[in-house]
Write a protein that holds these residues in place. Structure first.
Motif, mmCIF file in Angstrom:
data_model
loop_
_atom_site.group_PDB
_atom_site.id
_atom_site.type_symbol
_atom_site.label_atom_id
_atom_site.label_comp_id
_atom_site.label_asym_id
_atom_site.label_seq_id
_atom_site.Cartn_x
_atom_site.Cartn_y
_atom_site.Cartn_z
ATOM 1 N N MET A 1 22.411 -8.226 77.109
ATOM 2 C CA MET A 1 23.450 -8.632 78.035
ATOM 3 C C MET A 1 24.085 -7.380 78.649
ATOM 4 N N LYS A 2 24.257 -7.374 79.946
ATOM 5 C CA LYS A 2 24.806 -6.234 80.657
ATOM 6 C C LYS A 2 26.341 -6.258 80.591
ATOM 7 N N ALA A 3 26.921 -5.090 80.266
ATOM 8 C CA ALA A 3 28.383 -5.004 80.189
ATOM 9 C C ALA A 3 28.994 -5.092 81.577
ATOM 10 N N ASP A 4 30.114 -5.774 81.662
ATOM 11 C CA ASP A 4 30.863 -5.866 82.918
ATOM 12 C C ASP A 4 31.367 -4.475 83.284
ATOM 13 N N GLN A 5 31.234 -4.080 84.568
ATOM 14 C CA GLN A 5 31.640 -2.739 85.003
ATOM 15 C C GLN A 5 33.101 -2.468 84.663
ATOM 16 N N GLY A 6 33.945 -3.494 84.717
ATOM 17 C CA GLY A 6 35.359 -3.328 84.417
ATOM 18 C C GLY A 6 35.624 -2.997 82.962
ATOM 19 N N SER A 7 34.654 -3.305 82.058
ATOM 20 C CA SER A 7 34.850 -3.028 80.643
ATOM 21 C C SER A 7 34.102 -1.773 80.185
ATOM 22 N N ALA A 8 33.340 -1.164 81.068
ATOM 23 C CA ALA A 8 32.616 0.063 80.725
ATOM 24 C C ALA A 8 33.518 1.273 80.959
ATOM 25 N N VAL A 9 33.402 2.268 80.085
ATOM 26 C CA VAL A 9 34.169 3.505 80.257
ATOM 27 C C VAL A 9 33.555 4.277 81.423
ATOM 28 N N GLN A 10 34.396 4.634 82.367
ATOM 29 C CA GLN A 10 33.970 5.342 83.570
ATOM 30 C C GLN A 10 34.949 6.487 83.825
ATOM 31 N N GLU A 57 38.104 0.191 83.527
ATOM 32 C CA GLU A 57 38.884 -0.051 84.742
ATOM 33 C C GLU A 57 40.245 -0.635 84.394
ATOM 34 N N GLN A 58 40.275 -1.578 83.473
ATOM 35 C CA GLN A 58 41.535 -2.217 83.080
ATOM 36 C C GLN A 58 42.507 -1.199 82.491
ATOM 37 N N GLU A 59 42.024 -0.330 81.617
ATOM 38 C CA GLU A 59 42.883 0.692 81.007
ATOM 39 C C GLU A 59 43.427 1.654 82.061
ATOM 40 N N VAL A 60 42.559 2.096 82.953
ATOM 41 C CA VAL A 60 42.972 3.053 83.981
ATOM 42 C C VAL A 60 43.987 2.418 84.924
ATOM 43 N N LEU A 61 43.752 1.181 85.325
ATOM 44 C CA LEU A 61 44.699 0.499 86.217
ATOM 45 C C LEU A 61 46.050 0.293 85.535
ATOM 46 N N GLN A 62 46.032 -0.026 84.259
ATOM 47 C CA GLN A 62 47.282 -0.199 83.517
ATOM 48 C C GLN A 62 48.077 1.108 83.487
ATOM 49 N N ARG A 63 47.393 2.219 83.199
ATOM 50 C CA ARG A 63 48.077 3.515 83.155
ATOM 51 C C ARG A 63 48.507 3.976 84.548
ATOM 52 N N ALA A 64 47.696 3.690 85.567
ATOM 53 C CA ALA A 64 48.064 4.060 86.938
ATOM 54 C C ALA A 64 49.313 3.295 87.377
ATOM 55 N N THR A 65 49.409 2.041 86.983
ATOM 56 C CA THR A 65 50.604 1.244 87.296
ATOM 57 C C THR A 65 51.823 1.819 86.588
ATOM 58 N N GLU A 66 51.635 2.251 85.352
ATOM 59 C CA GLU A 66 52.716 2.897 84.593
ATOM 60 C C GLU A 66 53.150 4.194 85.282
ATOM 61 N N ALA A 67 52.180 4.979 85.752
ATOM 62 C CA ALA A 67 52.502 6.227 86.458
ATOM 63 C C ALA A 67 53.245 5.935 87.761
ATOM 64 N N ALA A 68 52.761 4.957 88.513
ATOM 65 C CA ALA A 68 53.394 4.621 89.794
ATOM 66 C C ALA A 68 54.850 4.197 89.613
ATOM 67 N N ALA A 69 55.149 3.553 88.500
ATOM 68 C CA ALA A 69 56.529 3.124 88.229
ATOM 69 C C ALA A 69 57.463 4.311 88.032
ATOM 70 N N GLN A 70 56.901 5.483 87.722
ATOM 71 C CA GLN A 70 57.701 6.696 87.488
ATOM 72 C C GLN A 70 57.785 7.609 88.717
ATOM 73 N N ILE A 71 57.092 7.217 89.787
ATOM 74 C CA ILE A 71 57.007 8.081 90.965
ATOM 75 C C ILE A 71 57.596 7.382 92.178
ATOM 76 N N GLN A 72 58.500 8.051 92.855
ATOM 77 C CA GLN A 72 59.046 7.523 94.101
ATOM 78 C C GLN A 72 58.204 8.043 95.261
ATOM 79 N N LYS A 73 58.275 7.352 96.398
ATOM 80 C CA LYS A 73 57.571 7.816 97.596
ATOM 81 C C LYS A 73 57.954 9.270 97.846
ATOM 82 N N TYR A 74 56.992 10.055 98.293
ATOM 83 C CA TYR A 74 57.252 11.463 98.558
ATOM 84 C C TYR A 74 56.382 11.949 99.712
ATOM 85 N N VAL A 75 56.676 13.144 100.196
ATOM 86 C CA VAL A 75 55.952 13.716 101.328
ATOM 87 C C VAL A 75 55.136 14.910 100.846
ATOM 88 N N ILE A 76 53.872 14.953 101.277
ATOM 89 C CA ILE A 76 53.020 16.109 101.030
ATOM 90 C C ILE A 76 52.888 16.875 102.339
#
Length: 192
Positions: A1-10, A57-76
């Motif tokens: 059975m092939k692992a779902d891409q979202g559950s594979a470590v990438q 993918e799920q782990e990375v998205l969860q952590r990215a959402t956590e990071a985004a909650a700590q960052i306000q809009k900014y200018v580069i």
């Protein structure tokens, strides 16, 4: 059975990306430079906030959402065109190391456990390539005159020298894929 891409470590990267007229102009430059050599790929303009993030993918998205909650809009903001010795830092626009830019990267790196070790240098790559250092320097000098100072005979300065970061963009960026064919946008996470 092939692992779902979202559950594979990438491997993933978190990017800040310009939009509108500036993004189109930078994309034109990236495409032009990619056409100068056979092996150089085209890619979307971006400033990497944190790279080499491993997980499902799920782990990375969860952590990215956590990071985004700590960052306000900014200018580069852009300082100058420069070049480096690595493939993914061949020719790039050096970004201002402003407090908000560095704070955003620090927050994201902390959440992803990447806050130890290498120094963060905010930049927007214009060319990925293994060309010789002398050629990198020549391209960077020509781009500095054309894009930033407008002092070349083919001057076409950037329409803006900064952009608002209002999302963190999560990209699948498998390590070792210099063709970039496997790179894809996974999700855009809004900042406050």
């Amino acid at each position: 059975m092939k692992a779902d891409q979202g559950s594979a470590v990438q491997s993933y990267s978190i990017w800040a990306q310009p939009s509108g007229v500036l993004a189109n102009r930078l994309q034109t430059e990236i495409d032009h430079l990619a056409g100068l050599t056979n092996e150089a790929p085209s890619f979307l303009p971006h400033v990497t906030v944190v790279a080499g993030v491993e997980g499902t993918e799920q782990e990375v998205l969860q952590r990215a959402t956590e990071a985004a909650a700590q960052i306000q809009k900014y200018v580069i903001g852009f300082e100058s065109v420069s070049y480096g010795k690595m493939y993914f830092q061949c020719v790039y626009m050096l970004c201002e190391p402003s407090r908000p830019t560095l704070a955003a990267a620090a927050a994201a790196r902390r959440v992803f456990g990447k806050d130890k070790g290498d120094h963060y240098m905010p930049h927007l790559s214009l060319l990925y390539s293994d060309i010789q250092v002398a050629q990198r320097a020549q391209i960077a000098e020509a781009l500095q005159a054309r894009l930033m100072t407008g002092t070349s005979t083919t001057a076409n300065p950037l329409p803006e020298k900064s952009f608002l970061v209002d999302t963190l963009n999560v990209w699948l960026t498998p390590a070792g894929d210099k063709s970039l064919k496997s790179w894809k946008l996974v999700k855009q996470i809004p900042l406050h």
